[in-house]
Design an enzyme around this catalytic site. Structure first.
Site, PDB file in Angstrom:
ATOM      1  N   HIS A  89     -16.487 -52.863 -36.090  1.00 39.78           N
ATOM      2  CA  HIS A  89     -15.484 -52.684 -37.144  1.00 39.78           C
ATOM      3  C   HIS A  89     -16.163 -52.324 -38.464  1.00 39.78           C
ATOM      4  O   HIS A  89     -15.702 -51.494 -39.222  1.00 39.78           O
ATOM      5  CB  HIS A  89     -14.677 -53.984 -37.275  1.00 39.78           C
ATOM      6  CG  HIS A  89     -15.536 -55.228 -37.308  1.00 39.78           C
ATOM      7  ND1 HIS A  89     -16.470 -55.504 -36.345  1.00 39.78           N
ATOM      8  CD2 HIS A  89     -15.628 -56.256 -38.196  1.00 39.78           C
ATOM      9  CE1 HIS A  89     -17.091 -56.638 -36.623  1.00 39.78           C
ATOM     10  NE2 HIS A  89     -16.601 -57.107 -37.751  1.00 39.78           N
TER      11      HIS A  89
ATOM     12  N   ASP B 276     -14.323 -57.688 -46.623  1.00 43.82           N
ATOM     13  CA  ASP B 276     -13.533 -58.814 -46.143  1.00 43.82           C
ATOM     14  C   ASP B 276     -13.196 -58.516 -44.695  1.00 43.82           C
ATOM     15  O   ASP B 276     -12.686 -57.447 -44.368  1.00 43.82           O
ATOM     16  CB  ASP B 276     -12.272 -59.053 -46.969  1.00 43.82           C
ATOM     17  CG  ASP B 276     -11.818 -60.501 -46.790  1.00 43.82           C
ATOM     18  OD1 ASP B 276     -12.584 -61.414 -47.159  1.00 43.82           O
ATOM     19  OD2 ASP B 276     -10.727 -60.732 -46.244  1.00 43.82           O
ATOM     20  N   SER B 277     -13.521 -59.456 -43.842  1.00 47.10           N
ATOM     21  CA  SER B 277     -13.428 -59.169 -42.416  1.00 47.10           C
ATOM     22  C   SER B 277     -12.993 -60.412 -41.668  1.00 47.10           C
ATOM     23  O   SER B 277     -12.903 -61.499 -42.236  1.00 47.10           O
ATOM     24  CB  SER B 277     -14.779 -58.668 -41.909  1.00 47.10           C
ATOM     25  OG  SER B 277     -15.832 -59.450 -42.414  1.00 47.10           O
TER      26      SER B 277
ATOM     27  N   GLU C 232     -12.786 -67.709 -55.285  1.00 46.69           N
ATOM     28  CA  GLU C 232     -11.905 -68.239 -54.241  1.00 46.69           C
ATOM     29  C   GLU C 232     -11.097 -67.083 -53.649  1.00 46.69           C
ATOM     30  O   GLU C 232     -10.574 -66.253 -54.411  1.00 46.69           O
ATOM     31  CB  GLU C 232     -10.971 -69.280 -54.857  1.00 46.69           C
ATOM     32  CG  GLU C 232     -10.437 -70.238 -53.834  1.00 46.69           C
ATOM     33  CD  GLU C 232      -9.409 -71.175 -54.442  1.00 46.69           C
ATOM     34  OE1 GLU C 232      -8.520 -71.627 -53.711  1.00 46.69           O
ATOM     35  OE2 GLU C 232      -9.493 -71.416 -55.673  1.00 46.69           O
TER      36      GLU C 232
ATOM     37  N   GLY D 176     -25.352 -62.782 -42.598  1.00 46.37           N
ATOM     38  CA  GLY D 176     -25.157 -61.937 -41.418  1.00 46.37           C
ATOM     39  C   GLY D 176     -24.586 -60.579 -41.808  1.00 46.37           C
ATOM     40  O   GLY D 176     -25.078 -59.519 -41.398  1.00 46.37           O
TER      41      GLY D 176
ATOM     42  N   GLY E   2     -21.087 -65.459 -36.873  1.00 40.62           N
ATOM     43  CA  GLY E   2     -19.641 -65.705 -36.793  1.00 40.62           C
ATOM     44  C   GLY E   2     -19.143 -65.806 -35.360  1.00 40.62           C
ATOM     45  O   GLY E   2     -19.636 -66.613 -34.566  1.00 40.62           O
TER      46      GLY E   2
ATOM     47  N   ASN F 204     -22.693 -63.899 -47.454  1.00 42.38           N
ATOM     48  CA  ASN F 204     -22.839 -64.081 -46.009  1.00 42.38           C
ATOM     49  C   ASN F 204     -24.071 -63.295 -45.540  1.00 42.38           C
ATOM     50  O   ASN F 204     -24.082 -62.059 -45.587  1.00 42.38           O
ATOM     51  CB  ASN F 204     -21.542 -63.575 -45.334  1.00 42.38           C
ATOM     52  CG  ASN F 204     -21.584 -63.683 -43.831  1.00 42.38           C
ATOM     53  OD1 ASN F 204     -22.603 -63.417 -43.211  1.00 42.38           O
ATOM     54  ND2 ASN F 204     -20.455 -64.042 -43.245  1.00 42.38           N
TER      55      ASN F 204
HETATM   56  P1  ITT Z   1     -18.358 -63.226 -48.208  1.00 40.81           P
HETATM   57  O1  ITT Z   1     -16.915 -63.396 -48.621  1.00 40.81           O
HETATM   58  O2  ITT Z   1     -19.313 -63.856 -49.159  1.00 40.81           O
HETATM   59  O3  ITT Z   1     -18.708 -61.805 -47.895  1.00 40.81           O
HETATM   60  P2  ITT Z   1     -17.486 -64.722 -45.891  1.00 40.81           P
HETATM   61  O4  ITT Z   1     -18.179 -65.186 -44.648  1.00 40.81           O
HETATM   62  O5  ITT Z   1     -16.679 -65.718 -46.673  1.00 40.81           O
HETATM   63  O6  ITT Z   1     -18.587 -64.025 -46.811  1.00 40.81           O
HETATM   64  P3  ITT Z   1     -15.063 -63.317 -45.171  1.00 40.81           P
HETATM   65  O7  ITT Z   1     -14.224 -64.112 -46.084  1.00 40.81           O
HETATM   66  O8  ITT Z   1     -14.829 -61.844 -45.088  1.00 40.81           O
HETATM   67  O9  ITT Z   1     -16.607 -63.487 -45.527  1.00 40.81           O
HETATM   68  O10 ITT Z   1     -14.969 -63.958 -43.720  1.00 40.81           O
HETATM   69  C1  ITT Z   1     -15.294 -63.230 -42.620  1.00 40.81           C
HETATM   70  C2  ITT Z   1     -15.588 -64.152 -41.453  1.00 40.81           C
HETATM   71  O11 ITT Z   1     -15.191 -63.442 -40.254  1.00 40.81           O
HETATM   72  C3  ITT Z   1     -17.082 -64.399 -41.337  1.00 40.81           C
HETATM   73  O12 ITT Z   1     -17.448 -65.614 -41.934  1.00 40.81           O
HETATM   74  C4  ITT Z   1     -17.299 -64.395 -39.825  1.00 40.81           C
HETATM   75  O13 ITT Z   1     -17.106 -65.664 -39.309  1.00 40.81           O
HETATM   76  C5  ITT Z   1     -16.189 -63.495 -39.302  1.00 40.81           C
HETATM   77  N1  ITT Z   1     -16.739 -62.140 -39.068  1.00 40.81           N
HETATM   78  C6  ITT Z   1     -16.610 -61.035 -39.842  1.00 40.81           C
HETATM   79  N2  ITT Z   1     -17.298 -60.006 -39.342  1.00 40.81           N
HETATM   80  C7  ITT Z   1     -17.880 -60.462 -38.223  1.00 40.81           C
HETATM   81  C8  ITT Z   1     -18.738 -59.887 -37.277  1.00 40.81           C
HETATM   82  O14 ITT Z   1     -19.175 -58.637 -37.387  1.00 40.81           O
HETATM   83  N3  ITT Z   1     -19.146 -60.651 -36.267  1.00 40.81           N
HETATM   84  C9  ITT Z   1     -18.734 -61.918 -36.143  1.00 40.81           C
HETATM   85  N4  ITT Z   1     -17.943 -62.554 -36.998  1.00 40.81           N
HETATM   86  C10 ITT Z   1     -17.517 -61.839 -38.044  1.00 40.81           C
END
Ligand code: ITT
Length: 196
Positions: A182, A74-75, A45, A17, A155, A15
């Site tokens: 966060h 993971d967020s 996955e 961002g 996001g 990701n």
């Molecule tokens: P990786 O697993 O490759 O790190 P991912 O996007 O799949 O990337 P996650 O499974 O942790 O990551 O999903 C987190 C989603 O939550 C992310 O795609 C964003 O849409 C949202 N998110 C997390 N942190 C955020 C933030 O600081 N601002 C806005 N949206 C956020």
């Protein structure tokens, strides 16, 4: 266990961002940072139903394949009136194209007139090649607004106003977002525990 100047740390993320924010948070420590995306390591996955479970799964996957200490984030956005959804499914709600204007719209439609309190959650997992691991968690409480506001961030940033502010994260500079995010809070714990 401590990480020191020049040590290699692989960020287990695809990701962009998140990657930018994490690189900025770690830049003062002069670690040798690379990412799984950049190294061509595919995304595992995310089969767990907790942030910690998925963070561990991602960091273990990358540590095993690189032989280096790996850090995963993971967020997601937990909306109180939606029983914590999208939560660990925050990325999936963007669909295969990771379209977060669509995901924000879905959250807004499901919420209707219900209370708009929400929490951004970030769980960091650090895994060493021998399997040792550590977990750190940070949260940011706020309110969801509609229509979305602002263009920066990624996001769900454009619909989230952190407590104590009137702007969404997408209306802030990256540095302003770090004041309450966060991710910053999880990294504060990470730094205290693992950085010299
Ligand atoms: P990786 O697993 O490759 O790190 P991912 O996007 O799949 O990337 P996650 O499974 O942790 O990551 O999903 C987190 C989603 O939550 C992310 O795609 C964003 O849409 C949202 N998110 C997390 N942190 C955020 C933030 O600081 N601002 C806005 N949206 C956020």
């Amino acid at each position: 266990m401590k990480l020191k100047v020049g040590d290699t740390l692989i960020l287990a993320t695809h990701n962009s961002g998140k990657l930018k924010e994490i690189q900025a948070l770690l830049s003062p420590y002069r670690l040798n940072i690379d990412s799984s995306g950049n190294l061509g390591i595919e995304e595992p996955e995310e089969t767990e139903n907790t942030f910690a479970g998925n963070a561990l799964l991602k960091a273990e996957y990358t540590a095993t394949r690189t032989g280096h200490v790996s850090l995963a984030d993971d967020s997601g956005l937990a909306v109180h009136s939606l029983d914590g959804l999208p939560g660990v499914y925050s990325a999936l709600w963007g669909g295969p194209d990771r379209d977060f204007s669509m995901a924000c719209d879905k959250v807004n439609r499901l919420l209707g007139g219900k209370p708009r309190d929400a929490t951004f959650v970030c769980v960091l997992a650090v895994v060493w090649p021998d399997g040792t691991s550590k977990i750190f968690k940070g949260q940011s409480n706020g309110q969801l607004v509609w229509p979305t506001r602002g263009e920066s961030g990624f996001g769900y940033d454009s619909m989230f106003v952190p407590k104590g502010d009137t702007r969404t994260y997408a209306q802030m500079t990256p540095i302003e977002k770090t004041q309450t995010s966060h991710r910053t809070r999880a990294f504060q714990l990470f730094k205290k525990s693992l950085l010299r």
